[in-house]
Write an enzyme that holds these catalytic residues in place. Structure first.
Site: not given
Ligand code: 28F
Length: 641
Positions: A433, A506, A508, A510
């Site tokens: 990403e 990640d 998280d 997103d």
């Protein structure tokens, strides 16, 4: 030593072989194998139902870890088995491959892939209790680890009939001995659909404590589908929350001496196909002759109908199989004597005649249906035509992804940092990403076998798009190019350039979003990569715990606390917000180096459920998505951690 003792020894030797190599008989000793024991017994009751003699099957999970199955069939004949010289009931439960998988008249469609028999369940159980009501009398027997523990005996007269089996799986054999209610329920529901009119129920009397530790009410599901495979298609459509495009479920059935075939189908407004095929109640994941017969006839009928009604003009190309299956939800179920199962997982029906049999059924009945229901015909053809146009557009767009280059066989994306190794089974591709993490990953990788492809721009939600959009998407094209294996009907596993495809995003919200978008893409367009275990999720650490020169990486909060305690006073922990925060060495040591990292393989436990999950989670209706997330709060939490 008398004859009886001698045959007992032989029986125990047979069962001992099962206990020594359980995997050979039930696949594995994981939870899958554990559930297999239940299916084995339920299948016997279903055979009795297929013979038309049993209408109700009750499965109960007991608090002591045992499970019972009760049917209301004829029960097992009570006499002494002529060849074996012991009661027939005991033959069925102790002799390997006994019951002849029931060569008797009524059992003409039984057996197949499973059917290793009740004796295997007995061999792998701490104990088995049988209660058999046959022809006005009740008989019982008990076994412990396969051996007779209480002899077969008549308990007197009864007006009940049928077999009751209760068993406790052997904890010294199975890695896991706690049954999963939902897994059993899904399989029993499938069987209830495939055997319309048979009432199957499941009840959980274990009353497992809930998250707060409070005891729960017994769970219970009562399954009875008079509509059979029609109900199955209705259920699949409802579960996906799809909007149907024509009102009725099209149903077809044909029967002859040794074959029965049933088909139920309906189109919805999604872009994907759900086609489930079964032979003798066994899910044929690899398809086979019945599936080929269905697909061929469907394509032929719709093309002929379209020509005849001027929907396709002389100059137009025929609709492809994929075109006519877009948005299709269908179940094909056949029953036959002497089914032959082939293929890698024995999940492919081989009987050659079945192709013709299903083809003829679908060709005749579907043509008739379309003649009689022109409005449904028009809507279905419009959908197929739209799919066909999108496919044509995709074909043009596809040229982009494999433009020939005079020096190389085909184009590789500019952003790809490729590896040196060429042998697919040794290589890894990290999908990373963002450009900045991509840069760090390039520095931290082992360029001999690790390749990096940074992802940029928004990954397309393929659930809401047709193939042409997929080919036009700036973030997906480089992935398709790098993998080299093509997508959809052009998919070719031989051309795959990396053995492991590792999604590194990640930890998280997103990151979760990117993960699920990529998984949706792989599931819908390169499904075999998931089926064959090529897709992985990287696990970057959440914390670095350090004191002086000592440092540890923690992947959970509990791990962090444990390291903190170990290091004692003065230890610090510095949560990672994203991959980009780590330097190349840290990323290599924690997430990329095969010697130290953990990666999670993405597996498909249940393709049907996955299909539903992607439709609901990634589809364009908001309300079902909200309901799904609420009902699966835990799952949603995992996604967002
Ligand atoms: C809870 C699991 O296993 N049910 C069964 C029957 C009925 C017959 C049968 C079974 C005959 C020769 C073996 C009765 N009457 N439920 C079950 N129900 N087995 S298992 O026959 C056993 C075979 O070898 C049955 C007439 N024919 C068959």
């Amino acid at each position: 030593m008398n004859q009886y003792d001698e045959s007992q020894i032989q029986v125990l030797e047979g069962l001992e072989a099962v206990r020594r190599r359980p995997g050979m008989y039930i696949g594995s000793t994981s939870i899958r194998g554990l559930h297999h024991l239940v299916y084995e017994i339920v299948d016997n009751a279903i055979d009795e139902a297929m013979a038309g003699k049993c209408h109700r099957i009750e499965v109960t999970l007991h608090p002591d870890g045992s499970v019972s199955v009760q049917d209301d069939g004829r029960g097992i004949p009570a006499g002494i088995h002529p060849k074996m010289g012991i009661p027939t009931l005991e033959v069925v439960y102790t002799i390997l491959h006994a019951g002849g998988k029931f060569d008797g008249e009524g059992y003409k469609f039984s057996g197949g892939l499973h059917g290793v028999g009740a004796s295997v369940v007995n061999a792998l159980s701490e104990w088995v209790e049988l209660d058999n009501c046959y022809d006005g009398r009740r008989y019982t027997e008990r076994f412990e680890r396969g051996a007779v523990a209480r002899a077969f005996r008549c308990e007197g007269e009864t007006d009940r009939h049928g077999l009751y089996v209760r068993f406790k799986p052997d904890a010294t054999i199975f890695e896991e001995t706690v049954f999963e209610y939902d897994t059993l329920l899904a399989r029993l529901r499938e069987q209830a659909f495939l055997n319309g009119g048979v009432n199957i129920s499941i009840r959980d009397e274990r009353c497992m404590p809930d998250a707060e530790g409070n005891p729960t009410e017994p769970r219970e599901n009562d399954l009875l589908y008079e509509g059979g495979v029609r109900s199955f298609v209705e259920h699949l459509g409802n579960a996906k929350k799809a909007e149907v495009i024509h009102p009725d479920i099209i149903y077809m059935r044909a029967e002859r001496e040794d074959y029965v075939a049933e088909v139920a189908m309906q189109y919805n407004d999604t872009y994907n196909e759900t086609l489930l095929t079964f032979a003798n109640n066994i899910h044929t994941i690899e398809g086979g002759t019945h599936e080929v017969g269905f697909k061929n006839a469907l394509t032929r009928v719709l093309n002929e109908y379209a020509r005849k009604n001027g929907i396709l003009k002389d100059a137009d190309k025929n609709l492809s199989g994929e075109d006519v299956r877009e948005g299709l939800c269908a179940v094909v179920s056949v029953k036959l004597t002497e089914a032959q199962f082939e293929g890698q997982t024995k999940g492919k029906l081989g009987n050659a005649d079945m192709r013709q049999f299903v083809d003829k059924l679908v060709y005749t009945k579907l043509s008739e249906y379309l003649e009689e229901n022109p409005s449904a015909g028009k809507i279905i053809l419009e959908k197929a035509l739209a799919a066909s146009r999108a496919r044509e557009a995709a074909r043009k767009a596809r040229e982009l992804t494999r433009r020939k280059n005079p020096l190389e066989g085909s184009t590789l994306p500019g952003k790809l940092a490729d590896c040196q190794e060429r042998r697919t089974e040794l290589t890894e591709l990290f999908l990373v990403e963002g450009d900045s993490a991509g840069g760090t990953a390039k520095e931290g990788r082992d360029p001999r076998f690790q390749a990096i492809l940074p992802l940029r721009g928004k990954v397309l939600n393929v659930e809401k798009s047709r193939l042409d959009k997929v080919y036009g998407n700036a973030s997906l094209i480089p992935i398709i190019q790098a993998l080299g294996c093509g997508i959809g009907e052009e998919f070719d596993m031989e051309k795959l350039r990396y053995g492991k495809i590792i999604i590194m995003a990640d930890a998280d919200v997103d990151g979760s979003h990117i993960r699920i978008l990529l998984l949706t893409f792989f599931f819908r367009h390169m499904r075999r990569l998931i089926d064959e275990g090529h897709i992985f999720l990287a696990q970057p650490p959440l914390y670095r715990v350090h004191k002086g020169k000592k440092e540890y990486y923690a992947f959970t909060e509990a791990e962090r606390d444990a390291y903190m305690e170990q290091l004692g006073q003065g230890a610090e922990a510095n949560r990672y917000k994203g991959l980009g925060e780590m330097n190349a060495d840290q990323l290599r040591d924690t997430t990329m180096d095969p010697n130290y990292r953990t990666i999670l393989r993405v597996t498909l436990e249940d393709a049907i459920e996955c299909d539903q999950m992607f439709s609901i989670l990634m589809g364009d209706r908001v309300e079902p998505r909200r309901e799904f997330i609420e009902a699966n709060a835990k799952f949603a939490e995992n996604l967002d951690v």
